[in-house]
Write a protein that holds these residues in place. Structure first.
Motif, short mmCIF file in Angstrom:
data_model
loop_
_atom_site.label_atom_id
_atom_site.label_comp_id
_atom_site.label_asym_id
_atom_site.label_seq_id
_atom_site.Cartn_x
_atom_site.Cartn_y
_atom_site.Cartn_z
N UNK A 40 0.86 -1.19 0.00
CA UNK A 40 0.00 0.00 0.00
C UNK A 40 0.90 1.24 0.00
N UNK A 41 0.65 2.15 -0.94
CA UNK A 41 1.43 3.39 -1.01
C UNK A 41 0.83 4.39 -0.02
N UNK A 42 1.67 4.88 0.87
CA UNK A 42 1.26 5.87 1.87
C UNK A 42 1.99 7.17 1.53
N UNK A 43 1.23 8.23 1.24
CA UNK A 43 1.87 9.49 0.87
C UNK A 43 1.20 10.66 1.57
N UNK A 44 1.96 11.73 1.72
CA UNK A 44 1.44 12.96 2.33
C UNK A 44 0.87 13.82 1.22
N UNK A 45 -0.41 14.18 1.33
CA UNK A 45 -1.06 15.01 0.31
C UNK A 45 -0.38 16.37 0.25
N UNK A 68 -0.98 17.53 8.47
CA UNK A 68 -0.81 16.67 7.29
C UNK A 68 -1.96 15.67 7.17
N UNK A 69 -2.26 15.32 5.91
CA UNK A 69 -3.26 14.31 5.61
C UNK A 69 -2.58 13.21 4.80
N UNK A 70 -2.78 11.97 5.23
CA UNK A 70 -2.17 10.84 4.55
C UNK A 70 -3.15 10.23 3.55
N UNK A 71 -2.62 9.84 2.40
CA UNK A 71 -3.41 9.16 1.38
C UNK A 71 -2.89 7.74 1.24
N UNK A 72 -3.80 6.77 1.32
CA UNK A 72 -3.45 5.36 1.20
C UNK A 72 -3.99 4.83 -0.12
N UNK A 73 -3.08 4.27 -0.97
CA UNK A 73 -3.48 3.81 -2.29
C UNK A 73 -2.99 2.39 -2.55
#
Length: 587
Positions: A40-45, A68-73
């Motif tokens: 799962x890719x975890x990135x900071x928007x 910060x908001x994290x996006x999980x893809x």
């Protein structure tokens, strides 16, 4: 593997820290199966910071601020956003792209997830090819032979329930690798499984029982099973624990099936701790250090943070680390409690004293402290089974090999009490056979636990340990005396000696073994299944005593004795045997 990540519990709120980078750790799981999600890719928007969850669904990422908001893809799941806020650790569940409430869709999703999270990072990856494990070490075992009762009527061995060999063998099977003969310790294979032999009567620590039946691989012989069962103890009534996690963070632990798996395993253990338990953590590479002083078990956030921030690198100073761990355990010793060092490593020590003999002398000197030892083996290729087996055997300890997260859950969740709480130590069995009934006998397995004649008169004999609810099975193959009178004549007498964990008094239980055999088909399912496992071990060891045994016989015996199978471990054995036969590694 139901809800293995429940150990993270609810979100943990910590006081914000004033730092340029804020480290966030957590885990990602499937919302239906609750299995961990890797990749799962975890990135900071609105930022370039990005990480990927590891094999066990775990991640660690630095964020610039609490806003910060994290996006999980993930390509098979719906994207999900999570605000960091005041949280330092988060648990995220993700829905599949086609997820519905339809039960059939849910079942298929669970099956897909279970398949995708193989027990081994290389399992099913044909591009890996055949791998060699030249740097793994195993203690040499010389198979027990038949002994003439007229020459020596008494068999003496240390009783314990180590189970490391089975999960290690499973690892070799999944990797489609040749299984080293000395990796096969038959008693550890047999004792890996759950059995239904009778518990001790109220007020008693241990009970002995036996079964006697025909031998399927040698029809002229018979099999005797002697079983030692310990009392079952309610977890809430177990004594408080003083635990020291001794964790190897050297460079050799950097692969996915070592430190990351170790961290996930210890999370499961931490989830089962109580407020009256205490945990300290010693981590070691070139030198050991105290990562966490002794901390109450209900401060799970503090303990998990210490585990989360471990990283691998450097040499392996096992000797100094063991000394430090025992020192901390002694400083926080709980009288009448469970005082234990839990050592997790691949055993590849390379600083200070490093040989198996050095480790044996070191650990023998620690036995008298009253601190017990649990050894957990991890990894492959440079795994030193011989060193860990020696440490556990000589240090009043138990030994397990963790090849996947399911095994960690078995050890630290389903078998929490029996893994960590010892009912009896220095346990040894003296089995005196009746020469009028038994012409000769052979103990199957327990080769490195046989007690030699010259040590039998010493009250310092190092026997094994048995945990709460454990069941230790020993199997003898018997050549009976032809035409012997059976009625009223015992087959053998057993004297079981042991000490209670916090006492030096030697206790003895005497048991007379009835001598009327039944046909193998009329024996209990537990008897038949454990016999099938013993035969499998003999085949893997290419035993001279396998008789007419074959992989086909193992399958037939095991298939007919599945019976009650909590956890599905007996069914798993059938799959492993089929895989061995298909690959040509089993006759």
């Amino acid at each position: 593997m139901k809800r293995l990540l429940m150990l993270l519990g609810s979100l943990i709120i910590l006081v914000p820290v004033n730092a340029q980078k804020i480290w966030i750790t957590g885990a990602v799981e499937d919302s239906i199966s609750h299995n961990p999600l890797s990749g799962v890719i975890v990135e900071v928007i609105n930022d370039t910071i990005k990480v990927t969850t590891n094999q066990y669904g775990l991640f660690r990422i630095a964020v610039p601020s609490r806003d910060a908001v994290l996006l999980f893809r993930h390509n098979k799941y719906r994207p999900k956003q999570v605000a960091v806020g005041t949280y330092n650790r988060i648990l995220v569940d993700m829905d599949t792209q086609d997820g519905t409430d339809d039960p059939i869709s849910k079942a298929k999703a669970i099956a897909r997830e279970r398949f995708s999270h193989s027990s081994n990072p290389y399992y099913g990856n044909s591009s890996m090819g055949i791998r060699a494990f030249f740097d793994e070490t195993y203690g040499t075992l010389y198979e027990n032979k038949f002994i003439e009762t007229a020459v020596k009527a008494t068999s003496i061995f240390a009783v314990d329930v180590d189970r490391a060999a089975y999960s290690n063998i499973r690892r070799f099977i999944h990797l489609k690798e040749r299984i080293p003969v000395d990796a096969v310790r038959i008693e550890e294979m047999v004792n890996y499984f759950h059995y239904h032999y009778p518990l001790p009567p109220p007020g008693k620590k241990l009970a002995i029982s036996s079964s006697y039946a025909g031998c399927p691989w040698q029809p002229a012989h018979e099999l005797l099973q002697i079983v030692v069962r310990s009392e079952a103890v309610n977890i809430d009534s177990l004594p408080p624990s003083n635990l020291v996690f001794l964790i190897d963070v050297s460079g050799s632990m950097g692969t996915p099936n070592k430190l990351p798996l170790l961290q996930a395993a210890f999370r499961i253990l931490v989830n089962n701790l109580r407020k009256n338990d205490h945990v300290a953590i010693v981590a070691y590479a070139g030198t050991p250090g105290v990562v966490l002083p002794s901390t109450p078990g209900n401060q799970k956030d503090k303990i998990l943070n210490a585990i989360d921030y471990l990283s691998a690198g450097g040499a392996t100073a096992g000797e100094a680390a063991i000394k430090l761990a025992y020192q901390i355990a002694e400083e926080n010793f709980i009288k009448e409690g469970n005082n234990r060092v839990i050592m997790a490593t691949d055993g590849d020590f390379n600083v200070g004293q490093t040989s198996d003999q050095d480790m044996e002398q070191l650990i023998l000197g620690k036995k008298e402290t009253g601190v017990l030892l649990t050894c957990l083996g991890f990894g492959m290729k440079d795994y030193k089974d011989s060193k860990l087996e020696t440490l556990s055997r000589k240090g009043n300890g138990n030994f397990a090999y963790i090849d996947n997260l399911e095994e960690a859950s078995k050890i630290f969740a389903r078998e929490f009490g029996s893994t960590l709480f010892t009912v009896a130590k220095d346990v040894r069995a003296d089995v005196a056979f009746n020469p009028a009934r038994v012409k000769s006998y052979r103990l199957i397995g327990y080769e490195n636990k046989v007690i030699k004649d010259e040590a039998t008169n010493s009250d310092k004999i190092s026997g094994g340990i048995i945990g709460a609810g454990h069941c230790a099975v020993a199997i003898y193959e018997i050549i009976p005396v032809a035409g012997a009178t059976v009625a009223g004549s015992p087959l053998a007498e057993v004297a079981l000696q042991y000490r209670e964990p916090a006492d030096t008094v030697l206790h003895t239980i005497n048991y007379e073994v009835p001598g009327v055999p039944v046909s193998f088909s009329d024996a209990t399912s537990d008897f038949r299944f454990s016999s099938a496992v013993a035969l499998l071990g003999m085949l893997l060891r290419k035993s001279a005593y396998k008789g007419n045994g074959s992989g086909k016989m193992v399958l037939e015996l095991a298939k007919k004795s599945i019976s009650d199978d909590p956890g599905g471990y007996r069914k798993e054995l059938l799959k492993l045997v089929k895989e061995l036969k298909k690959s040509g590694r089993l006759e």
